[in-house]
Motif scaffolding. Structure first.
Motif, PDB file in Angstrom:
ATOM      1  N   VAL A   1      49.804  31.346  31.252  1.00 10.34           N
ATOM      2  CA  VAL A   1      48.362  31.588  31.217  1.00 10.34           C
ATOM      3  C   VAL A   1      47.670  30.636  32.188  1.00 10.34           C
ATOM      4  CG1 VAL A   1      48.418  32.404  28.852  1.00 10.34           C
ATOM      5  CG2 VAL A   1      48.050  29.988  29.293  1.00 10.34           C
ATOM      6  N   PHE A   2      46.408  30.924  32.462  1.00  3.71           N
ATOM      7  CA  PHE A   2      45.643  30.137  33.414  1.00  3.71           C
ATOM      8  C   PHE A   2      44.501  29.430  32.673  1.00  3.71           C
ATOM      9  CE2 PHE A   2      47.633  33.562  35.671  1.00  3.71           C
ATOM     10  CZ  PHE A   2      48.106  32.972  36.832  1.00  3.71           C
ATOM     11  N   ALA A   3      44.331  28.147  32.950  1.00  2.00           N
ATOM     12  CA  ALA A   3      43.252  27.358  32.362  1.00  2.00           C
ATOM     13  C   ALA A   3      42.180  27.133  33.417  1.00  2.00           C
ATOM     14  CB  ALA A   3      43.787  26.028  31.845  1.00  2.00           C
ATOM     15  N   VAL A   4      40.965  27.608  33.153  1.00  2.00           N
ATOM     16  CA  VAL A   4      39.883  27.543  34.139  1.00  2.00           C
ATOM     17  C   VAL A   4      38.664  26.905  33.487  1.00  2.00           C
ATOM     18  CG1 VAL A   4      40.764  29.629  35.235  1.00  2.00           C
ATOM     19  CG2 VAL A   4      38.920  29.808  33.564  1.00  2.00           C
ATOM     20  N   PRO A   5      37.729  26.387  34.298  1.00  2.00           N
ATOM     21  CA  PRO A   5      36.478  25.862  33.736  1.00  2.00           C
ATOM     22  C   PRO A   5      35.678  26.989  33.085  1.00  2.00           C
ATOM     23  CG  PRO A   5      36.823  25.057  35.967  1.00  2.00           C
ATOM     24  CD  PRO A   5      37.832  26.127  35.753  1.00  2.00           C
ATOM     25  N   PRO A   6      35.129  26.775  31.918  1.00  2.00           N
ATOM     26  CA  PRO A   6      34.338  27.842  31.266  1.00  2.00           C
ATOM     27  C   PRO A   6      33.167  28.318  32.114  1.00  2.00           C
ATOM     28  CG  PRO A   6      34.845  26.071  29.706  1.00  2.00           C
ATOM     29  CD  PRO A   6      35.268  25.586  31.063  1.00  2.00           C
ATOM     30  N   ALA A   7      32.606  27.435  32.971  1.00  2.00           N
ATOM     31  CA  ALA A   7      31.462  27.829  33.793  1.00  2.00           C
ATOM     32  C   ALA A   7      31.826  28.880  34.822  1.00  2.00           C
ATOM     33  CB  ALA A   7      30.874  26.602  34.491  1.00  2.00           C
ATOM     34  N   ALA A   8      33.113  29.072  35.097  1.00  4.53           N
ATOM     35  CA  ALA A   8      33.519  30.071  36.087  1.00  4.53           C
ATOM     36  C   ALA A   8      33.456  31.491  35.545  1.00  4.53           C
ATOM     37  CB  ALA A   8      34.936  29.765  36.580  1.00  4.53           C
ATOM     38  N   ILE A   9      33.305  31.638  34.233  1.00  6.24           N
ATOM     39  CA  ILE A   9      33.309  32.956  33.598  1.00  6.24           C
ATOM     40  C   ILE A   9      31.920  33.572  33.705  1.00  6.24           C
ATOM     41  CG2 ILE A   9      33.840  34.245  31.509  1.00  6.24           C
ATOM     42  CD1 ILE A   9      36.223  32.757  32.593  1.00  6.24           C
ATOM     43  N   SER A  10      31.874  34.812  34.186  1.00  9.25           N
ATOM     44  CA  SER A  10      30.642  35.596  34.186  1.00  9.25           C
ATOM     45  C   SER A  10      30.819  36.762  33.217  1.00  9.25           C
ATOM     46  CB  SER A  10      30.328  36.130  35.585  1.00  9.25           C
ATOM     47  OG  SER A  10      30.178  35.068  36.511  1.00  9.25           O
ATOM     48  N   ASN A  11      29.731  37.256  32.683  1.00  9.28           N
ATOM     49  CA  ASN A  11      29.784  38.376  31.749  1.00  9.28           C
ATOM     50  C   ASN A  11      28.763  39.421  32.159  1.00  9.28           C
ATOM     51  OD1 ASN A  11      31.588  37.761  29.202  1.00  9.28           O
ATOM     52  ND2 ASN A  11      30.591  35.832  29.766  1.00  9.28           N
ATOM     53  N   ASP A  12      29.169  40.663  32.058  1.00  7.96           N
ATOM     54  CA  ASP A  12      28.247  41.777  32.236  1.00  7.96           C
ATOM     55  C   ASP A  12      28.578  42.814  31.168  1.00  7.96           C
ATOM     56  OD1 ASP A  12      30.553  43.037  33.113  1.00  7.96           O
ATOM     57  OD2 ASP A  12      30.001  42.963  35.235  1.00  7.96           O
ATOM     58  N   ARG A  13      28.044  44.002  31.325  1.00  6.05           N
ATOM     59  CA  ARG A  13      28.235  45.009  30.280  1.00  6.05           C
ATOM     60  C   ARG A  13      29.679  45.476  30.175  1.00  6.05           C
ATOM     61  NH1 ARG A  13      24.980  50.049  33.104  1.00  6.05           N
ATOM     62  NH2 ARG A  13      26.271  50.212  35.003  1.00  6.05           N
ATOM     63  N   THR A  14      30.486  45.235  31.207  1.00  5.62           N
ATOM     64  CA  THR A  14      31.900  45.625  31.163  1.00  5.62           C
ATOM     65  C   THR A  14      32.782  44.547  30.550  1.00  5.62           C
ATOM     66  OG1 THR A  14      32.338  44.775  33.398  1.00  5.62           O
ATOM     67  CG2 THR A  14      31.588  47.070  33.195  1.00  5.62           C
ATOM     68  N   GLY A  15      32.236  43.331  30.359  1.00  3.13           N
ATOM     69  CA  GLY A  15      33.023  42.259  29.771  1.00  3.13           C
ATOM     70  C   GLY A  15      33.110  41.054  30.686  1.00  3.13           C
ATOM     71  N   PRO A  16      33.983  40.096  30.354  1.00  2.86           N
ATOM     72  CA  PRO A  16      34.102  38.886  31.176  1.00  2.86           C
ATOM     73  C   PRO A  16      34.765  39.177  32.516  1.00  2.86           C
ATOM     74  CG  PRO A  16      35.747  38.882  29.433  1.00  2.86           C
ATOM     75  CD  PRO A  16      34.865  40.053  29.168  1.00  2.86           C
ATOM     76  N   LYS A  17      34.351  38.405  33.522  1.00  2.00           N
ATOM     77  CA  LYS A  17      34.940  38.576  34.858  1.00  2.00           C
ATOM     78  C   LYS A  17      34.919  37.251  35.587  1.00  2.00           C
ATOM     79  CE  LYS A  17      30.622  39.953  37.148  1.00  2.00           C
ATOM     80  NZ  LYS A  17      29.967  40.978  37.977  1.00  2.00           N
ATOM     81  N   LEU A  18      35.727  37.176  36.667  1.00  2.00           N
ATOM     82  CA  LEU A  18      35.797  36.013  37.551  1.00  2.00           C
ATOM     83  C   LEU A  18      35.672  36.486  38.991  1.00  2.00           C
ATOM     84  CD1 LEU A  18      38.864  34.207  35.920  1.00  2.00           C
ATOM     85  CD2 LEU A  18      36.490  33.496  35.744  1.00  2.00           C
ATOM     86  N   PHE A  19      35.193  35.591  39.862  1.00  3.23           N
ATOM     87  CA  PHE A  19      35.138  35.886  41.290  1.00  3.23           C
ATOM     88  C   PHE A  19      36.289  35.163  41.978  1.00  3.23           C
ATOM     89  CE2 PHE A  19      30.758  37.107  40.399  1.00  3.23           C
ATOM     90  CZ  PHE A  19      30.622  38.239  41.208  1.00  3.23           C
ATOM     91  N   VAL A  20      37.033  35.922  42.801  1.00  3.22           N
ATOM     92  CA  VAL A  20      38.180  35.392  43.532  1.00  3.22           C
ATOM     93  C   VAL A  20      37.917  35.574  45.018  1.00  3.22           C
ATOM     94  CG1 VAL A  20      40.654  35.623  43.963  1.00  3.22           C
ATOM     95  CG2 VAL A  20      39.756  35.873  41.644  1.00  3.22           C
ATOM     96  N   VAL A  21      38.222  34.534  45.818  1.00  2.00           N
ATOM     97  CA  VAL A  21      38.033  34.589  47.271  1.00  2.00           C
ATOM     98  C   VAL A  21      39.257  35.223  47.905  1.00  2.00           C
ATOM     99  CG1 VAL A  21      37.624  33.250  49.361  1.00  2.00           C
ATOM    100  CG2 VAL A  21      36.564  32.544  47.202  1.00  2.00           C
ATOM    101  N   GLU A  22      39.030  36.312  48.665  1.00  3.37           N
ATOM    102  CA  GLU A  22      40.125  36.994  49.360  1.00  3.37           C
ATOM    103  C   GLU A  22      40.509  36.237  50.633  1.00  3.37           C
ATOM    104  OE1 GLU A  22      41.559  39.396  47.981  1.00  3.37           O
ATOM    105  OE2 GLU A  22      40.148  40.185  46.502  1.00  3.37           O
ATOM    106  N   GLU A  23      41.535  36.746  51.319  1.00  9.03           N
ATOM    107  CA  GLU A  23      42.020  36.070  52.539  1.00  9.03           C
ATOM    108  C   GLU A  23      40.967  36.059  53.637  1.00  9.03           C
ATOM    109  OE1 GLU A  23      45.652  37.801  53.778  1.00  9.03           O
ATOM    110  OE2 GLU A  23      46.797  37.126  52.033  1.00  9.03           O
ATOM    111  N   ASP A  24      40.079  37.079  53.671  1.00  8.03           N
ATOM    112  CA  ASP A  24      39.047  37.129  54.717  1.00  8.03           C
ATOM    113  C   ASP A  24      37.782  36.392  54.299  1.00  8.03           C
ATOM    114  OD1 ASP A  24      38.234  38.802  52.728  1.00  8.03           O
ATOM    115  OD2 ASP A  24      37.799  40.531  54.025  1.00  8.03           O
TER     116      ASP A  24
END
Length: 383
Positions: free
Chosen positions: A307-330
């Motif tokens: 499992v992955f342990a992340v800072p709670p502040a990194a979690i965003s929530n919308d009507r679809t549920g929790p999500k995170l933003f990930v930076v792609e290679e570009d």
């Protein structure tokens, strides 16, 4: 005919406005645009990123609990009489079988003597009936007496046997009552206060004192419904027979030197509190733990792998549920839906939705949208 020209001078406010417009036109004509002459957009937004790696994490939790004796026994009188003497010091440790009280034994000793005398008389009657039966049998075989007389002798013998059995039962009861005048400790433990002083007239069932076993000791506590469900899922299969280890935290914040185990978990949720009652057992050879203490118990509810342990502040929530933003290679960001686990040591566990090496946005994600270009700054470098 003379002609006259009238020149209207602009006001100071109009001159200032004209100067400002000229300056703006001059700036826009300078070389501040892109190489092809077009306007330049805003620079990429800087965001703090953290490269994540999977971990194996133990999920632990602490609960408040109350210390209880492993056994709490009420010592009660079994016979009526005068309480002659207390044979222990209140609050003293006693062993199983130690004398605690003495009830006046004289009435019961007299009853014992009476029962023994009745036993002797019953034995004599039985011997006489046995001789009469033998004599009657011989005479009947010689046709010297009737069958009715022979049957009467047989009945007298049977009645004498029954009377002896009845008297012996009464003798046993008298002996038991005499033994009960010596009240003994039913278990090993610590005695409480006496309920009645010497000289009191007591009845069968009267509470005399209590004894509490201090070794081992029990800690009773309650688990929230979610934790109880997680614990129940863990204690299945091969782990169902393994004792669940427990650590006790003392009032000064230190850990108790003896580890314990959970020996009972209720299968019913208390509807008033939404919790499940549980009990842990700990060795207490030096009576360091005292019944009534309020302490904290720590349990390992689960062991999560990968499992992955992340800072709670990194979690965003919308009507679809929790999500995170990930930076792609570009260096553009994409949102990912994730499945969350519990929080452990101030970190939010992510059960699914991330992969090894992902660059997770942990700060500045509030204004982000999918496909937006960002300037990632490593959180480690930022610190």
């Amino acid at each position: 005919m003379n002609s006259h020209r009238f020149v209207i001078a602009p006001s100071p406010a109009t001159l200032r406005l004209l100067l400002l417009l000229g300056s703006l036109l001059l700036i826009s004509g300078c070389g501040n645009g892109t190489p092809d002459g077009g306007p330049q957009g805003p620079p990429p937004m800087p965001v703090a990123v953290l490269t994540v790696e999977p971990e194996n994490i133990a999920v632990e939790a602490e609960y408040a609990g109350r210390v209880h004796g492993s056994r709490e026994v009420e010592v009660r009188a079994r016979v009526a009489g005068i309480l002659e003497k207390r044979l222990f010091l209140e609050g003293q440790a006693v062993a199983e079988g130690d004398p605690l009280f003495r009830i006046d034994p004289e009435p019961f000793a007299i009853a014992m003597q009476r029962a023994r005398a009745e036993q002797a008389a019953a034995k004599a009657d039985l011997e006489q009936a046995r001789r009469e039966m033998a004599r009657s049998t011989t005479l009947y075989q010689q046709d010297a007496i009737s069958q009715r007389e022979r049957d009467q002798a047989l009945t007298n013998h049977q009645l004498a046997e029954a009377r002896l059995a009845l008297v012996e039962a009464a003798l046993a009861d008298a002996g038991r009552n005499l033994r009960y005048t010596r009240v003994e400790a039913p278990i090993t433990g610590i005695t409480g206060l006496e309920s009645f002083p010497e000289g009191s007239l007591i009845e069968p069932g009267t509470l005399l004192t209590t004894i509490t076993s201090h070794d081992p000791i029990h800690l009773r506590f309650s688990l929230p419904e979610e934790d109880a469900a997680r614990l129940a899922r863990r204690l299945t299969g091969d782990e169902a027979t393994r004792p669940l280890a427990a650590t006790l935290r003392l009032a000064d914040g230190s850990d108790y030197r003896h580890s314990g185990r959970v020996d009972f978990t209720d299968r019913v949720i208390d509807p008033r509190t939404g919790t499940v009652n549980a009990r842990a057992i700990f060795a207490n050879p030096d009576s360091e733990l005292v019944p009534g203490q309020l302490l904290r118990i720590r349990l390992q509810l689960d062991q999560l792998a990968g499992v992955f342990a992340v800072p709670p502040a990194a979690i965003s929530n919308d009507r679809t549920g929790p999500k995170l933003f990930v930076v792609e290679e570009d260096n553009t960001v994409r949102s990912r839906p994730v499945e969350l686990g519990p929080q452990v040591a101030g970190r939010q566990l992510v059960l699914s939705g991330l992969a090894r090496g992902d660059r997770l946005v942990i700060n500045g994600q509030v204004a982000l949208a999918d496909g937006m270009a960002v300037n990632p700054v490593s959180a480690e470098q930022k610190e």
